[in-house]
Design an enzyme around this catalytic site. Structure first.
Site, mmCIF file in Angstrom:
data_model
loop_
_atom_site.group_PDB
_atom_site.id
_atom_site.type_symbol
_atom_site.label_atom_id
_atom_site.label_comp_id
_atom_site.label_asym_id
_atom_site.label_seq_id
_atom_site.Cartn_x
_atom_site.Cartn_y
_atom_site.Cartn_z
ATOM 1 N N LYS A 103 -12.919 -6.353 -7.156
ATOM 2 C CA LYS A 103 -13.315 -6.658 -5.782
ATOM 3 C C LYS A 103 -14.794 -7.057 -5.800
ATOM 4 O O LYS A 103 -15.675 -6.188 -5.825
ATOM 5 C CB LYS A 103 -13.088 -5.442 -4.886
ATOM 6 C CG LYS A 103 -11.619 -5.050 -4.728
ATOM 7 C CD LYS A 103 -11.478 -3.898 -3.748
ATOM 8 C CE LYS A 103 -10.024 -3.709 -3.317
ATOM 9 N NZ LYS A 103 -9.208 -3.049 -4.334
ATOM 10 N N LYS A 146 0.859 -1.186 0.000
ATOM 11 C CA LYS A 146 0.000 0.000 0.000
ATOM 12 C C LYS A 146 0.894 1.235 0.000
ATOM 13 O O LYS A 146 1.776 1.373 0.852
ATOM 14 C CB LYS A 146 -0.890 0.014 1.247
ATOM 15 C CG LYS A 146 -1.994 -1.027 1.222
ATOM 16 C CD LYS A 146 -3.194 -0.522 0.462
ATOM 17 C CE LYS A 146 -4.378 -1.466 0.599
ATOM 18 N NZ LYS A 146 -5.520 -1.004 -0.216
#
EC number: 4.2.1.113
Length: 320
Positions: free
Chosen positions: A235, A133
């Site tokens: 997702k 991230k």
């Protein structure tokens, strides 16, 4: 003869989980279990705060209404993404439409110390892929960490996710600290900038490939081949039904793009289903499912190899 149960649950999270500047203390969600004769199917409905348009409470209302309709013989799927996904998984299990084979090779997620990731990757068999991230700290620091990892592990390919955190200037600051000789080993960087046009410019100017994630859920998004765009990250909890997920994978593959099935921090039950979906729809791609360690327990179904304690269905709050 049809029957159904709906369960509500809440899982404590590790202290350091932050989503879009919000600390996530618990992961809240629902399970639906559908039965028809001897057959049974489960699904998870867990909207992700800050990312899903719907709340947990809204999803619960839609799910309970859908279950009552299903018991009465109506099979039309709800429109709400998290409910559509969970319900379609339960129906797919009920009809054996979701294959049992699963891809449990998750790209490990680096949440803090890069040394921890280096140790984890040293033991990783086969293709070395990890996710980092970026955008949570200073762009310069992110660039230095990414460069360190790529330098330390010569056969590593990194997936990066900025969640649209950067301005064009921040993107340039990041790239400045990543050795140009290593940039081809950045598999892709998800949504580096706040706008798609700025992200496209980032890819052109730095030579770092990008991937679409949030963009897939915007009404003006279209699947087209673009210079610098290498992948789409899907997702399912945020996308909708299994059919919609399958359509997006098919559209990406038709353009030569990599499609990655990715977690929205589901419980172990949802993650094991995502591993099955990944093996089914994207068999040649390691999915992005390394989020179970953010939680303190597993529920109903185990993730293979996880040491976390398992909470049985009998311990959950039953709504129906």
């Amino acid at each position: 003869m049809r029957s159904a149960q709906v369960y509500r649950w809440q899982i404590p999270m590790d202290a350091g989980v932050v989503l879009r500047d919000r600390r996530l203390k618990t992961r809240d969600g629902l399970y639906v279990c559908l039965r028809e004769g001897e057959r049974e199917g489960w699904g998870e409905i867990s909207p992700l705060p800050g990312f899903s348009q719907e709340t947990w409470e809204e999803a619960q209302s839609v799910l309970l209404a859908w279950v009552n309709n299903w018991l009465a013989g109506d099979c039309e799927l709800p429109q709400m993404p998290s409910v559509a996904f969970g319900v379609s998984c339960a129906l797919a299990e009920l009809t054996d439409a979701l294959p049992q084979a699963a891809n449990y090779r998750a790209a490990p997620l680096c949440n803090g110390d890069p040394d921890d990731l280096i140790l984890k990757l040293a033991d990783m068999p086969g293709e070395k892929v990890a996710k980092v991230k970026v955008g949570l700290y200073e762009a310069v620091r992110d660039g230095m960490v990414v460069n360190l990892l790529l330098e330390a592990i010569p056969d590593l390919h990194l997936r990066l996710d900025a969640n649209r955190a950067w301005t064009p200037l921040k993107g340039q600051q990041f790239a400045k600290y990543v050795n140009p000789d290593y940039r081809h080993r950045i598999a892709f960087l998800e949504e580096p900038c706040k706008t798609r046009d700025d992200s496209r410019a980032f890819a052109r100017e730095t030579g770092i490939a990008i991937a679409w994630d949030e963009s897939l859920r915007e009404p003006d998004f279209a699947f087209v081949a673009e210079e610098g765009v290498r992948a789409v990250v899907i997702k399912p909890t945020l996308t909708g039904s299994l059919d919609k997920v399958r359509e997006q994978v098919k559209a990406a593959h038709a353009l030569g793009l990599t499609a990655v099935i990715s977690s929205s921090i589901e419980s172990s039950l949802g993650l094991t289903q995502l591993a099955r979906i990944a093996a089914w729809l994207t068999p040649d791609t390691i999915p992005g499912l390394d989020t179970l360690d953010l939680m303190q327990v597993q529920q109903v179904r185990r993730w293979p190899g996880s040491p976390l304690p398992l909470v049985d269905v009998d311990a959950l709050e039953r709504l129906l």
